[in-house]
Design a protein around this motif. Sequence first.
Motif, PDB file in Angstrom:
ATOM      1  N   ILE A   1     -35.830 -18.250  46.773  1.00  0.00           N
ATOM      2  CA  ILE A   1     -35.433 -18.041  48.170  1.00  0.00           C
ATOM      3  C   ILE A   1     -33.924 -18.268  48.249  1.00  0.00           C
ATOM      4  CG2 ILE A   1     -35.621 -18.870  50.557  1.00  0.00           C
ATOM      5  CD1 ILE A   1     -38.464 -19.844  49.891  1.00  0.00           C
TER       6      ILE A   1
ATOM      7  N   ILE B   1     -32.773 -18.009  56.057  1.00  0.00           N
ATOM      8  CA  ILE B   1     -33.333 -17.465  54.826  1.00  0.00           C
ATOM      9  C   ILE B   1     -32.971 -15.988  54.763  1.00  0.00           C
ATOM     10  CG2 ILE B   1     -35.469 -16.870  53.604  1.00  0.00           C
ATOM     11  CD1 ILE B   1     -36.663 -19.493  54.733  1.00  0.00           C
TER      12      ILE B   1
ATOM     13  N   CYS C   1     -36.530 -13.729  50.113  1.00  0.00           N
ATOM     14  CA  CYS C   1     -37.592 -14.564  49.551  1.00  0.00           C
ATOM     15  C   CYS C   1     -38.507 -13.649  48.753  1.00  0.00           C
ATOM     16  CB  CYS C   1     -38.342 -15.219  50.717  1.00  0.00           C
ATOM     17  SG  CYS C   1     -39.915 -15.954  50.301  1.00  0.00           S
TER      18      CYS C   1
ATOM     19  N   TYR D   1     -30.711 -18.711  50.707  1.00  0.00           N
ATOM     20  CA  TYR D   1     -30.476 -19.069  52.112  1.00  0.00           C
ATOM     21  C   TYR D   1     -29.038 -19.501  52.311  1.00  0.00           C
ATOM     22  CZ  TYR D   1     -30.576 -24.111  51.068  1.00  0.00           C
ATOM     23  OH  TYR D   1     -30.290 -25.369  50.587  1.00  0.00           O
TER      24      TYR D   1
ATOM     25  N   THR E   1     -35.437 -16.943  59.989  1.00  0.00           N
ATOM     26  CA  THR E   1     -35.408 -15.804  59.085  1.00  0.00           C
ATOM     27  C   THR E   1     -35.860 -14.553  59.807  1.00  0.00           C
ATOM     28  OG1 THR E   1     -35.987 -15.009  56.873  1.00  0.00           O
ATOM     29  CG2 THR E   1     -37.783 -15.984  58.151  1.00  0.00           C
TER      30      THR E   1
END
Length: 162
Positions: free
Chosen positions: A61, A74, A77, A63, A111
């Motif tokens: 992930i 985020i 992912c 971020y 996100t």
Amino acid sequence: LKFVCISNDGVDEHMIWLIGLKNIFAKQLPNMPKEYIVRLVMDRSHKSVMVIRHNQVVGGIAYRPYLNQKFGEIAFCAITADEQVKGYGTRLMNHLKQHARDVDGLTHFLTYADNNAVGYFIKQGFTKEIHLEKDRWQGYIKDYDGGILMECKINPKLPYTD
Ligand code: ACO
């Protein structure tokens, strides 16, 4: 199996992992322009939490922590195709939450989730209702159509990893 959180710091091993993760993102997120993925993964204001097994990247992930605003965005992912739905995505998110809370001091994640990933994010504690006050995030995160804005509050005490 290990979980690491790294950014573009010039360490050889880290650069190899970041390139591996970039390749997983490019394959698993075909609607994202590859140049955009490379730019954010290599951008020094972003960090990536990754699952490493036998020195190979299984997923991760990426971020961006907004330290003053105490939230993280985020960006990407993904888990590599043949390792999905084995629990790695959940463990990854738990490591991200623990790191973001204990190292970055964040309280929330936001996100833009792809439609087909909303179910995964709901299982990770994300909601479509945004509780974070708008002035804490507006103007910070990039608008992105084709995705649904979702939020997760990080529990201040919960041990997310063992
Ligand atoms: N939709 C609905 N539920 C899902 C999905 C999905 N796409 N993927 C996993 N789940 C569920 C699993 O069934 C599981 O449920 P359970 O706990 O009841 O058994 C739970 O979510 C957790 O599953 P994991 O095995 O931990 O998830 P996985 O390792 O497969 O990782 C991920 C999930 C990251 C979405 C992975 O499937 C993937 O890489 N998909 C393709 C790329 C993608 O869509 N990424 C997200 C795009 S949005 C963004 O990047 C901001």
